[in-house]
Design a protein around this motif. Structure first.
Motif, short mmCIF file in Angstrom:
data_model
loop_
_atom_site.label_atom_id
_atom_site.label_comp_id
_atom_site.label_asym_id
_atom_site.label_seq_id
_atom_site.Cartn_x
_atom_site.Cartn_y
_atom_site.Cartn_z
N MET A 1 31.69 11.01 -32.86
CA MET A 1 31.94 11.69 -31.64
C MET A 1 33.12 11.86 -31.07
SD MET A 1 29.25 11.01 -28.52
CE MET A 1 29.03 9.17 -28.63
N LEU A 2 33.82 10.75 -30.69
CA LEU A 2 35.25 10.64 -30.33
C LEU A 2 35.72 11.95 -29.36
CD1 LEU A 2 37.50 8.56 -30.24
CD2 LEU A 2 38.28 9.64 -32.21
N LYS A 3 35.28 11.79 -28.39
CA LYS A 3 35.91 12.78 -27.25
C LYS A 3 37.02 12.18 -26.35
CE LYS A 3 32.53 15.89 -28.36
NZ LYS A 3 32.57 16.98 -29.15
N ASP A 4 38.22 12.59 -26.53
CA ASP A 4 39.12 12.28 -25.52
C ASP A 4 39.14 12.47 -24.27
OD1 ASP A 4 40.28 11.44 -27.99
OD2 ASP A 4 42.04 13.10 -27.92
N ILE A 5 39.27 11.17 -23.33
CA ILE A 5 39.42 11.40 -21.97
C ILE A 5 40.60 11.99 -21.67
CG2 ILE A 5 39.31 10.04 -19.66
CD1 ILE A 5 37.85 7.87 -21.50
N ILE A 6 40.71 13.14 -20.62
CA ILE A 6 41.87 13.70 -20.38
C ILE A 6 42.16 13.51 -18.74
CG2 ILE A 6 41.72 15.60 -22.04
CD1 ILE A 6 40.56 17.43 -19.77
N GLU A 7 41.13 12.97 -18.18
CA GLU A 7 41.56 12.72 -16.58
C GLU A 7 40.63 11.47 -16.07
OE1 GLU A 7 41.16 14.97 -12.23
OE2 GLU A 7 40.55 16.02 -13.89
N VAL A 8 41.18 10.63 -15.29
CA VAL A 8 40.70 9.54 -14.83
C VAL A 8 41.02 9.22 -13.40
CG1 VAL A 8 42.31 7.76 -15.46
CG2 VAL A 8 39.85 6.92 -15.01
N ILE A 9 39.88 9.17 -12.30
CA ILE A 9 40.32 8.74 -10.88
C ILE A 9 39.55 7.66 -10.50
CG2 ILE A 9 40.13 9.80 -8.66
CD1 ILE A 9 40.30 12.48 -9.80
N PRO A 10 40.21 6.70 -10.20
CA PRO A 10 39.45 5.33 -9.75
C PRO A 10 38.87 5.49 -8.50
CG PRO A 10 41.86 5.02 -9.81
CD PRO A 10 41.60 6.55 -10.33
N HIS A 11 37.61 5.00 -8.16
CA HIS A 11 36.93 4.94 -6.96
C HIS A 11 36.71 3.69 -6.48
CE1 HIS A 11 36.11 9.59 -6.72
NE2 HIS A 11 36.02 9.27 -8.12
#
Length: 97
Positions: free
Chosen positions: A1-11
């Motif tokens: 599967m391995l889909k890269d994360i391109i954005e992260v926003i902590p809440h």
């Protein structure tokens, strides 16, 4: 599967907004995925938790103390899909043919 994360926003409340390279996006409640022990213990501090970064080489998120989370697990949570399991290389190769 391995889909890269391109954005992260902590809440607040140990939640992360994640966007993957294929456009899938959603909120992950990290509190439901990990125990805040061992390498994850510093993440109990919400201010530290919010220092999360993307590691483009690994395609996932991480913190400066070396903690990271498997992008396949995060993708499965965001998309509500199961994680494929491969018993051996032969089974894995068959899934691609």
């Amino acid at each position: 599967m391995l889909k890269d994360i391109i954005e992260v926003i902590p809440h607040d409340n140990y939640q992360l907004y994640l966007k993957f390279e294929d456009g899938k996006e959603g909120i992950v409640d990290v509190n439901q995925l990990i125990e805040f022990t061992g390498i994850f213990e510093p993440l109990k501090d919400l201010n530290y938790f919010k220092t999360v970064k993307i590691n483009a080489e690994w395609g996932t998120i991480h913190w400066d103390n070396g903690a990271d989370l498997d992008p396949d697990v995060l993708y499965s949570v965001v998309t509500n899909q199961s994680i494929p399991s491969y018993r051996n290389l032969e089974e894995y190769e068959k899934s691609w043919s």
